[in-house]
Design a protein around this motif. Structure first.
Motif, mmCIF file in Angstrom:
data_model
loop_
_atom_site.group_PDB
_atom_site.id
_atom_site.type_symbol
_atom_site.label_atom_id
_atom_site.label_comp_id
_atom_site.label_asym_id
_atom_site.label_seq_id
_atom_site.Cartn_x
_atom_site.Cartn_y
_atom_site.Cartn_z
ATOM 1 N N TYR A 57 7.298 -11.590 -0.924
ATOM 2 C CA TYR A 57 6.653 -11.559 0.425
ATOM 3 C C TYR A 57 5.211 -12.003 0.080
ATOM 4 O O TYR A 57 4.658 -12.805 1.133
ATOM 5 C CB TYR A 57 6.631 -10.071 1.059
ATOM 6 C CG TYR A 57 8.001 -9.703 1.761
ATOM 7 C CD1 TYR A 57 8.526 -10.481 2.645
ATOM 8 C CD2 TYR A 57 8.520 -8.556 1.228
ATOM 9 C CE1 TYR A 57 9.660 -9.973 3.051
ATOM 10 C CE2 TYR A 57 9.682 -8.127 1.443
ATOM 11 C CZ TYR A 57 10.152 -9.027 2.680
ATOM 12 O OH TYR A 57 11.474 -8.516 3.098
ATOM 13 N N LEU A 58 4.690 -11.795 -0.951
ATOM 14 C CA LEU A 58 3.373 -12.283 -1.119
ATOM 15 C C LEU A 58 3.231 -13.740 -1.235
ATOM 16 O O LEU A 58 2.363 -14.402 -1.082
ATOM 17 C CB LEU A 58 2.635 -11.621 -2.517
ATOM 18 C CG LEU A 58 2.065 -10.268 -2.397
ATOM 19 C CD1 LEU A 58 1.730 -9.563 -3.506
ATOM 20 C CD2 LEU A 58 0.881 -10.244 -1.560
ATOM 21 N N GLN A 59 4.424 -14.202 -2.008
ATOM 22 C CA GLN A 59 4.511 -15.916 -2.198
ATOM 23 C C GLN A 59 4.884 -16.451 -0.830
ATOM 24 O O GLN A 59 4.303 -17.416 -0.440
ATOM 25 C CB GLN A 59 5.620 -16.098 -3.361
ATOM 26 C CG GLN A 59 5.144 -15.814 -4.688
ATOM 27 C CD GLN A 59 6.131 -16.591 -5.642
ATOM 28 O OE1 GLN A 59 7.035 -16.066 -6.024
ATOM 29 N NE2 GLN A 59 5.689 -17.707 -5.966
ATOM 30 N N ALA A 60 5.841 -15.898 -0.073
ATOM 31 C CA ALA A 60 6.144 -16.540 1.096
ATOM 32 C C ALA A 60 5.296 -16.274 2.223
ATOM 33 O O ALA A 60 5.070 -17.224 3.185
ATOM 34 C CB ALA A 60 7.767 -15.890 1.412
ATOM 35 N N PHE B 287 -1.538 -9.265 -8.794
ATOM 36 C CA PHE B 287 -1.905 -8.950 -7.574
ATOM 37 C C PHE B 287 -2.336 -7.430 -8.084
ATOM 38 O O PHE B 287 -1.454 -6.525 -8.552
ATOM 39 C CB PHE B 287 -0.935 -8.837 -6.708
ATOM 40 C CG PHE B 287 -1.472 -8.558 -5.356
ATOM 41 C CD1 PHE B 287 -2.157 -9.730 -4.557
ATOM 42 C CD2 PHE B 287 -1.243 -7.365 -4.729
ATOM 43 C CE1 PHE B 287 -2.361 -9.330 -3.254
ATOM 44 C CE2 PHE B 287 -1.827 -7.337 -3.297
ATOM 45 C CZ PHE B 287 -2.424 -8.272 -2.581
ATOM 46 N N ASP B 288 -3.497 -6.914 -7.709
ATOM 47 C CA ASP B 288 -3.859 -5.635 -7.849
ATOM 48 C C ASP B 288 -4.426 -4.980 -6.413
ATOM 49 O O ASP B 288 -4.696 -5.396 -5.437
ATOM 50 C CB ASP B 288 -4.712 -5.403 -8.914
ATOM 51 C CG ASP B 288 -6.315 -5.919 -8.555
ATOM 52 O OD1 ASP B 288 -6.454 -7.065 -8.007
ATOM 53 O OD2 ASP B 288 -7.166 -5.132 -8.693
ATOM 54 N N SER B 289 -4.876 -3.217 -6.418
ATOM 55 C CA SER B 289 -5.087 -2.840 -5.441
ATOM 56 C C SER B 289 -6.345 -3.316 -4.764
ATOM 57 O O SER B 289 -6.770 -3.296 -3.497
ATOM 58 C CB SER B 289 -5.498 -1.261 -5.478
ATOM 59 O OG SER B 289 -6.251 -1.036 -6.827
ATOM 60 N N GLY B 290 -7.272 -3.940 -5.704
ATOM 61 C CA GLY B 290 -8.648 -4.642 -4.949
ATOM 62 C C GLY B 290 -8.170 -5.784 -4.274
ATOM 63 O O GLY B 290 -9.442 -6.484 -3.716
ATOM 64 N N GLU C 42 4.780 -4.803 4.446
ATOM 65 C CA GLU C 42 5.555 -4.660 3.312
ATOM 66 C C GLU C 42 4.422 -4.119 1.822
ATOM 67 O O GLU C 42 4.981 -3.649 0.917
ATOM 68 C CB GLU C 42 5.869 -6.493 2.967
ATOM 69 C CG GLU C 42 7.044 -6.880 3.681
ATOM 70 C CD GLU C 42 8.460 -5.951 3.768
ATOM 71 O OE1 GLU C 42 8.285 -5.241 2.679
ATOM 72 O OE2 GLU C 42 9.056 -6.179 4.618
ATOM 73 N N MET C 43 3.306 -4.646 1.759
ATOM 74 C CA MET C 43 2.342 -4.149 0.810
ATOM 75 C C MET C 43 2.317 -2.657 0.842
ATOM 76 O O MET C 43 2.317 -1.871 -0.223
ATOM 77 C CB MET C 43 0.899 -4.921 1.044
ATOM 78 C CG MET C 43 1.205 -6.327 0.466
ATOM 79 S SD MET C 43 -0.515 -6.990 0.459
ATOM 80 C CE MET C 43 -1.224 -7.038 2.232
ATOM 81 N N ALA C 44 2.172 -2.091 2.032
ATOM 82 C CA ALA C 44 2.201 -0.534 2.172
ATOM 83 C C ALA C 44 3.507 0.170 1.854
ATOM 84 O O ALA C 44 3.585 0.960 1.036
ATOM 85 C CB ALA C 44 1.410 -0.227 3.644
ATOM 86 N N ALA C 45 4.593 -0.437 1.946
ATOM 87 C CA ALA C 45 5.694 -0.056 1.638
ATOM 88 C C ALA C 45 6.033 0.118 0.195
ATOM 89 O O ALA C 45 6.542 0.881 -0.371
ATOM 90 C CB ALA C 45 7.013 -0.652 2.473
ATOM 91 N N TRP D 163 6.298 2.633 -5.099
ATOM 92 C CA TRP D 163 6.169 2.192 -6.362
ATOM 93 C C TRP D 163 4.888 2.624 -6.977
ATOM 94 O O TRP D 163 4.689 2.684 -8.162
ATOM 95 C CB TRP D 163 6.485 0.924 -6.861
ATOM 96 C CG TRP D 163 7.855 0.300 -6.611
ATOM 97 C CD1 TRP D 163 8.428 -0.299 -5.481
ATOM 98 C CD2 TRP D 163 8.799 0.295 -7.498
ATOM 99 N NE1 TRP D 163 9.739 -0.427 -5.712
ATOM 100 C CE2 TRP D 163 9.950 -0.124 -6.744
ATOM 101 C CE3 TRP D 163 9.090 1.109 -8.851
ATOM 102 C CZ2 TRP D 163 11.372 -0.265 -7.320
ATOM 103 C CZ3 TRP D 163 10.469 0.946 -9.463
ATOM 104 C CH2 TRP D 163 11.417 0.597 -8.813
ATOM 105 N N GLY D 164 3.886 2.626 -5.901
ATOM 106 C CA GLY D 164 2.515 2.795 -6.431
ATOM 107 C C GLY D 164 1.991 1.536 -7.342
ATOM 108 O O GLY D 164 2.460 0.351 -7.362
ATOM 109 N N THR D 165 0.898 2.026 -8.130
ATOM 110 C CA THR D 165 0.479 0.960 -9.107
ATOM 111 C C THR D 165 0.488 1.429 -10.262
ATOM 112 O O THR D 165 0.630 2.650 -10.723
ATOM 113 C CB THR D 165 -1.105 0.563 -8.526
ATOM 114 O OG1 THR D 165 -1.776 1.857 -8.736
ATOM 115 C CG2 THR D 165 -1.099 -0.131 -7.131
ATOM 116 N N ALA D 166 0.312 0.462 -11.275
ATOM 117 C CA ALA D 166 0.113 0.739 -12.715
ATOM 118 C C ALA D 166 -1.244 0.309 -13.231
ATOM 119 O O ALA D 166 -1.646 -0.792 -12.933
ATOM 120 C CB ALA D 166 1.383 0.291 -13.331
#
Length: 206
Positions: A1-4, A16-19, A68-71, A76-79
């Motif tokens: 989704y980030l690409q499209a 891609f990170d939370s910032g 989609e990012m929120a979902a 998955w959260g972040t790492a």
């Protein structure tokens, strides 16, 4: 989704990170080092292509992409990878390696085959880069100025964008005719122009 939905390169998507998330836009700041998959790699994130350290680009995000990012975060959260809290990375304990364009492309290909999105010879119809092309072609075909699309894609020069996508820009000739007609003869209706090719390669308006 980030690409499209935002036209990111594979390496930018993987970094891609939370910032990166802002209010109705994303700020792309890094790309994954091609050697980031190595356990001993100390520099996993490098500046954007054609950009220097600290440079970034902003891209507007549609509501569907925000959702989609929120979902993804909910599932998955972040790492943690150094100073970044990334969206996409192996979640296997102490393993701090990063996926690369090659590993992503490999799994993307497998997913296409499982979905039946293949050519007659069984090879995948698309590549991850096809998603970036979708973003660019959809934006241009719907009238978004090419210089804006070029900026969002992160091309070094607008010439690159024109060379790749110029044929997708809606035909300007008819729009030019209509605009000039309206400006100079606002009360008249513009009749269609039929162009017939003459012998010798010359065109004549009929």
């Amino acid at each position: 989704y980030l690409q499209a939905g935002a036209g990111l390169r594979i390496s930018e998507t993987l970094a891609f990170d939370s910032g990166c998330r802002r209010n109705e836009f994303i700020r792309v700041r890094w790309q994954v080092n091609a050697k980031g998959y190595r356990a001993g790699c100390k520099v996993r994130f490098i500046p954007l292509k054609h950009r220097c350290e600290g440079e970034y680009r902003d891209i507007p995000t549609a509501p569907f992409l925000e959702a989609e990012m929120a979902a993804h975060l909910a599932d998955w959260g972040t790492a943690s990878r150094g100073e970044l809290m990334v969206y996409f990375t192996p979640r296997n304990g102490s393993n701090e390696t990063m996926p690369t364009a090659n590993t992503y492309a490999h799994h993307f290909s497998k997913a296409l085959k499982r979905a039946g999105l293949v050519k007659a010879d069984g090879t995948p119809k698309y590549t991850p880069h096809s998603l970036r092309h979708f973003f660019a072609s959809t934006a241009l075909a719907n009238g978004i100025p090419i210089h804006e699309v070029s900026r969002w894609l992160g091309h070094k020069s607008i010439k690159t964008t024109v060379d790749i996508y110029g044929h997708l820009v809606p035909a300007a000739w008819d729009r030019c005719r209509a605009i000039m007609q309206k400006a100079m003869r606002p009360d008249s209706v513009m009749a269609p122009v039929v162009v017939a090719e003459q012998p010798g390669g010359h065109d004549a308006a009929a």
